[in-house]
Design an enzyme around this catalytic site. Structure first.
Site, short mmCIF file in Angstrom:
data_model
loop_
_atom_site.label_atom_id
_atom_site.label_comp_id
_atom_site.label_asym_id
_atom_site.label_seq_id
_atom_site.Cartn_x
_atom_site.Cartn_y
_atom_site.Cartn_z
N CYS A 71 -3.82 65.64 22.78
CA CYS A 71 -3.69 64.28 22.26
C CYS A 71 -2.22 63.93 22.06
CB CYS A 71 -4.39 64.15 20.91
SG CYS A 71 -6.16 64.45 20.94
N ASP A 72 -1.95 62.65 22.13
CA ASP A 72 -0.63 62.18 21.75
C ASP A 72 -0.74 60.73 21.31
OD1 ASP A 72 2.27 63.31 21.85
OD2 ASP A 72 2.45 61.20 22.40
N GLN A 73 0.24 60.30 20.55
CA GLN A 73 0.25 58.93 20.04
C GLN A 73 1.69 58.44 19.99
OE1 GLN A 73 -0.56 58.10 15.79
NE2 GLN A 73 -2.31 56.95 16.55
N ALA A 108 -3.64 58.66 23.14
CA ALA A 108 -4.17 59.27 24.36
C ALA A 108 -4.87 60.58 24.04
CB ALA A 108 -3.05 59.51 25.36
#
Length: 195
Positions: A71-73, A108
């Site tokens: 995940c990433d933000q 994401a």
């Protein structure tokens, strides 16, 4: 069992509270170098978040069996992407700029298996901050101290940081950095959770 390619406290908390069995493993991806290269190429905040989530999931899935969630933000505002603030003064400046305006959180999530991406999702919750006073903001940052530096927006939306906002559009869990309901649906579809 699911592997979370992250040591993020909030992502671990979200999965744990949902009753998902998982193991958290740091990905070792040099996120700063990736973001710097992508920004130099003019990549959008959305594409940056997606690529970072993919790199984390794929890298860890090359060493571990089963499904790996990366995940990433990234915070996007007026065409720019923002990373976590490094100081409380920087957090004050960032929140002052966002005050009374709308920004998005490009969130994401990518699931990989055996080094290959098999599922991905990017959500874009939109958050509108209210017009708050400098005194309120200083009190908020004083109360939360360095915890405010742990999120890209410098706010703890799941706690008193909610007081910074007038309106939000989008999924609560995506705002926190993990689109939980969609991940749970994937895990049920693939027999990892009961139906």
């Amino acid at each position: 069992m699911l592997t979370l390619a992250s040591t993020s406290a909030i992502r671990k908390h979200i999965l744990s509270q949902a009753g998902v069995e998982f193991e958290a493993v740091g990905s070792g991806v040099d996120e700063d170098a990736v973001k710097e290269a992508m920004r130099a190429e003019g990549a959008s905040p959305r594409n940056q978040a997606d690529k970072l989530a993919e790199l984390k999931a794929v890298k860890v899935s090359q060493k571990r069996s089963g499904f790996v969630l990366g995940c990433d933000q990234i915070l996007a505002f007026e065409g720019r992407s923002f990373d976590k603030a490094e100081t409380l003064e920087e957090a004050f400046q960032r929140l002052s700029v966002l005050r009374g305006k709308t920004h998005s959180l490009e969130c994401a999530a990518v699931i990989a298996k055996d080094g290959q991406v098999i599922w991905r999702l990017v959500t874009s919750p939109k958050l509108t901050m209210r017009v708050f006073s400098d005194a309120f903001l200083r009190d908020y940052l004083k109360a939360y101290g360095d915890a405010a530096l742990s999120s890209v927006g410098c706010y703890q939306f799941e706690g008193p940081g909610a007081q910074l906002f007038d309106r939000v559009e989008g999924d609560f869990f995506s705002i926190l950095g993990l689109p939980l309901l969609e991940v749970l649906a994937f895990l049920r579809l693939h027999g990892e959770l009961p139906t």
